[in-house]
Design a protein around this motif. Structure first.
Motif, PDB file in Angstrom:
ATOM      1  N   ILE A   3      22.224  29.047  -8.963  1.00 16.40           N
ATOM      2  CA  ILE A   3      20.509  29.417  -8.948  1.00 16.40           C
ATOM      3  C   ILE A   3      20.512  30.927  -9.357  1.00 16.40           C
ATOM      4  CG2 ILE A   3      18.766  29.556  -7.315  1.00 16.40           C
ATOM      5  CD1 ILE A   3      20.174  27.463  -5.423  1.00 16.40           C
ATOM      6  N   GLU A   4      19.282  31.113 -10.171  1.00 19.30           N
ATOM      7  CA  GLU A   4      18.962  32.472 -10.378  1.00 19.30           C
ATOM      8  C   GLU A   4      17.529  32.752 -10.335  1.00 19.30           C
ATOM      9  OE1 GLU A   4      18.903  35.393 -14.429  1.00 19.30           O
ATOM     10  OE2 GLU A   4      19.807  33.085 -14.614  1.00 19.30           O
ATOM     11  N   ARG A   5      17.013  33.765  -9.493  1.00 21.62           N
ATOM     12  CA  ARG A   5      15.922  34.214  -8.968  1.00 21.62           C
ATOM     13  C   ARG A   5      15.592  35.097 -10.416  1.00 21.62           C
ATOM     14  NH1 ARG A   5      12.543  33.873  -4.528  1.00 21.62           N
ATOM     15  NH2 ARG A   5      10.731  34.183  -5.140  1.00 21.62           N
ATOM     16  N   ILE A   6      14.550  34.508 -11.296  1.00 23.24           N
ATOM     17  CA  ILE A   6      13.930  35.225 -12.181  1.00 23.24           C
ATOM     18  C   ILE A   6      13.012  36.516 -11.838  1.00 23.24           C
ATOM     19  CG2 ILE A   6      12.712  35.038 -14.386  1.00 23.24           C
ATOM     20  CD1 ILE A   6      15.480  33.742 -14.253  1.00 23.24           C
ATOM     21  N   ASN A   7      12.071  35.945 -11.072  1.00 26.45           N
ATOM     22  CA  ASN A   7      11.024  36.772 -10.544  1.00 26.45           C
ATOM     23  C   ASN A   7      10.501  36.200  -9.332  1.00 26.45           C
ATOM     24  OD1 ASN A   7       9.003  35.081 -11.453  1.00 26.45           O
ATOM     25  ND2 ASN A   7       9.016  36.234 -13.536  1.00 26.45           N
ATOM     26  N   ASP A   8       9.356  36.727  -8.706  1.00 31.02           N
ATOM     27  CA  ASP A   8       8.769  36.160  -7.483  1.00 31.02           C
ATOM     28  C   ASP A   8       7.997  34.744  -7.591  1.00 31.02           C
ATOM     29  OD1 ASP A   8       8.914  38.549  -6.441  1.00 31.02           O
ATOM     30  OD2 ASP A   8       6.870  39.308  -6.454  1.00 31.02           O
ATOM     31  N   ASN A   9       7.725  34.406  -9.023  1.00 28.28           N
ATOM     32  CA  ASN A   9       7.264  32.992  -9.085  1.00 28.28           C
ATOM     33  C   ASN A   9       8.109  32.079  -9.804  1.00 28.28           C
ATOM     34  OD1 ASN A   9       4.495  33.440  -8.069  1.00 28.28           O
ATOM     35  ND2 ASN A   9       4.296  35.256  -9.367  1.00 28.28           N
ATOM     36  N   THR A  10       9.274  32.585 -10.305  1.00 34.21           N
ATOM     37  CA  THR A  10      10.182  31.725 -11.146  1.00 34.21           C
ATOM     38  C   THR A  10      11.841  31.720 -10.763  1.00 34.21           C
ATOM     39  OG1 THR A  10       8.842  32.384 -13.108  1.00 34.21           O
ATOM     40  CG2 THR A  10      10.939  31.272 -13.607  1.00 34.21           C
ATOM     41  N   ASP A  53      15.285  31.531  -1.208  1.00 35.55           N
ATOM     42  CA  ASP A  53      13.854  31.612  -0.663  1.00 35.55           C
ATOM     43  C   ASP A  53      12.750  31.655  -1.540  1.00 35.55           C
ATOM     44  OD1 ASP A  53      12.323  32.584   1.475  1.00 35.55           O
ATOM     45  OD2 ASP A  53      12.014  34.684   1.113  1.00 35.55           O
ATOM     46  N   PHE A  54      12.627  30.285  -2.190  1.00 34.24           N
ATOM     47  CA  PHE A  54      11.820  30.298  -3.232  1.00 34.24           C
ATOM     48  C   PHE A  54      10.635  28.918  -2.693  1.00 34.24           C
ATOM     49  CE2 PHE A  54       9.702  28.099  -6.753  1.00 34.24           C
ATOM     50  CZ  PHE A  54       9.341  28.924  -7.632  1.00 34.24           C
ATOM     51  N   VAL A  55       9.558  29.465  -2.090  1.00 37.55           N
ATOM     52  CA  VAL A  55       8.758  28.604  -1.340  1.00 37.55           C
ATOM     53  C   VAL A  55       7.840  27.725  -2.444  1.00 37.55           C
ATOM     54  CG1 VAL A  55       7.034  28.179   0.173  1.00 37.55           C
ATOM     55  CG2 VAL A  55       8.693  29.961   0.407  1.00 37.55           C
ATOM     56  N   MET A  56       7.984  26.536  -2.261  1.00 35.05           N
ATOM     57  CA  MET A  56       6.983  25.614  -3.024  1.00 35.05           C
ATOM     58  C   MET A  56       5.512  25.592  -2.796  1.00 35.05           C
ATOM     59  SD  MET A  56       9.874  22.523  -3.643  1.00 35.05           S
ATOM     60  CE  MET A  56      10.365  22.392  -1.948  1.00 35.05           C
ATOM     61  N   VAL A  73      17.457  23.808 -15.045  1.00 34.34           N
ATOM     62  CA  VAL A  73      15.902  23.705 -14.855  1.00 34.34           C
ATOM     63  C   VAL A  73      15.114  25.078 -14.242  1.00 34.34           C
ATOM     64  CG1 VAL A  73      14.573  22.468 -12.990  1.00 34.34           C
ATOM     65  CG2 VAL A  73      16.706  21.414 -13.746  1.00 34.34           C
ATOM     66  N   THR A  74      14.152  25.192 -14.914  1.00 32.54           N
ATOM     67  CA  THR A  74      13.341  26.185 -14.677  1.00 32.54           C
ATOM     68  C   THR A  74      12.017  25.660 -14.064  1.00 32.54           C
ATOM     69  OG1 THR A  74      14.098  27.391 -16.590  1.00 32.54           O
ATOM     70  CG2 THR A  74      12.266  28.385 -15.697  1.00 32.54           C
ATOM     71  N   VAL A  75      11.688  26.538 -13.067  1.00 33.69           N
ATOM     72  CA  VAL A  75      10.719  26.228 -12.045  1.00 33.69           C
ATOM     73  C   VAL A  75       9.708  27.427 -11.886  1.00 33.69           C
ATOM     74  CG1 VAL A  75       9.641  25.269  -9.942  1.00 33.69           C
ATOM     75  CG2 VAL A  75      11.885  24.332 -10.938  1.00 33.69           C
ATOM     76  N   THR A  76       8.350  27.310 -12.325  1.00 39.26           N
ATOM     77  CA  THR A  76       7.486  28.505 -12.194  1.00 39.26           C
ATOM     78  C   THR A  76       6.417  27.885 -11.287  1.00 39.26           C
ATOM     79  OG1 THR A  76       8.228  29.461 -14.090  1.00 39.26           O
ATOM     80  CG2 THR A  76       6.063  30.056 -13.383  1.00 39.26           C
ATOM     81  N   ARG A  77       5.976  28.831 -10.396  1.00 40.36           N
ATOM     82  CA  ARG A  77       4.720  28.373  -9.651  1.00 40.36           C
ATOM     83  C   ARG A  77       3.621  29.079 -10.391  1.00 40.36           C
ATOM     84  NH1 ARG A  77       7.180  30.608  -4.156  1.00 40.36           N
ATOM     85  NH2 ARG A  77       7.078  32.398  -5.237  1.00 40.36           N
ATOM     86  N   ALA A  78       2.625  28.217 -10.696  1.00 49.35           N
ATOM     87  CA  ALA A  78       1.337  28.587 -11.378  1.00 49.35           C
ATOM     88  C   ALA A  78       0.434  29.321 -10.309  1.00 49.35           C
ATOM     89  CB  ALA A  78       0.460  27.381 -11.749  1.00 49.35           C
ATOM     90  N   GLN A  79       0.055  30.541 -11.106  1.00 45.64           N
ATOM     91  CA  GLN A  79      -0.724  31.437 -10.222  1.00 45.64           C
ATOM     92  C   GLN A  79      -2.244  31.214 -10.310  1.00 45.64           C
ATOM     93  OE1 GLN A  79       0.735  35.766 -10.872  1.00 45.64           O
ATOM     94  NE2 GLN A  79       2.408  34.680 -12.325  1.00 45.64           N
TER      95      GLN A  79
END
Length: 220
Positions: A3-10, A53-56, A73-79
């Motif tokens: 698992i790699e945390r890219i930024n606050d939303n990805t 700590d990536f809240v969906m 798999v890359t997951v990004t929260r839409a802003q």
């Protein structure tokens, strides 16, 4: 799973096919079974939430890329914009991304009627598949095994890999035939999300048609 945390939303994570199987899923299930692909995805996301700590929250943009030995798999929260309605999409959305609405992912009773499956289009008979591999010689045993099966096949070289594109005829091949043949292909090769349009536009054409018989003729 890495698992790699890219930024606050990805967040990006990689899961090997061995890890997938150890979790009780087969490759065919994650590609062709909508319920199983969703189950695996949410299982992975639970682990991502705990470790990164990536809240969906809200809509999620998902990119799934098939690798040699697993899935990235890359997951990004839409802003949301300031008005709280319009979605700001990530800049690097590509054709392999899927969007779905996740209103209450934390609830065990969450419904996924609007969920776009992570690995395959729902309720649609798939007549075309792409498979990726490293060396042309890997096609030889497959070519011998399927030399009398009526298939439309094309071979391309793209981004350092070889891609075999296979087309099934809706009249000649039943759903069971397609499933059986795809199972044979996956014994030797890995399924790829790369489309024929991308291969034709950016790849180097080796055999536009009769790829399996040509490989057997020239390399066998």
């Amino acid at each position: 799973m890495e698992i790699e945390r890219i930024n606050d939303n990805t967040v990006k994570f990689y899961i090997s096919y061995l890890d997938v199987e150890e979790r009780g899923f087969s490759r065919d299930e994650i590609w062709f079974n909508r319920d199983k692909s969703e189950e695996l995805f949410w299982e992975m996301m639970d682990e991502v939430n705990e470790e990164a700590d990536f809240v969906m929250e809200g809509p999620l943009w998902i990119q799934v890329q098939a690798m040699d030995k697993g899935l990235e798999v890359t997951v990004t929260r839409a802003q949301l914009t300031k008005d709280g309605q319009k979605l700001d999409m990530p800049d690097d959305i590509e054709e392999r991304r899927r969007m779905f609405s996740n209103e209450d992912a934390a609830s065990a009773d969450t419904e996924f009627d609007e969920f776009e499956p992570v690995f395959n289009e729902p309720d649609k008979k798939n007549l075309e598949y792409s498979f990726v591999f490293s060396e042309i010689e890997e096609l030889l045993p497959l070519s011998r095994r399927l030399q009398y099966v009526p298939l439309e096949t094309a071979l391309y070289h793209f981004e350092g890999k070889y891609f075999l594109h296979v087309s099934f005829d809706e009249i000649l091949h039943s759903d069971d035939d397609i499933k059986d043949h795809v199972s044979v292909f996956t014994e030797y090769l890995q399924i790829s999300p790369v489309t024929i349009h991308r291969l034709e536009e950016y790849g180097n054409e080796i055999f536009k048609e009769d790829a399996l018989s040509n490989v057997l003729h020239y390399f066998g």
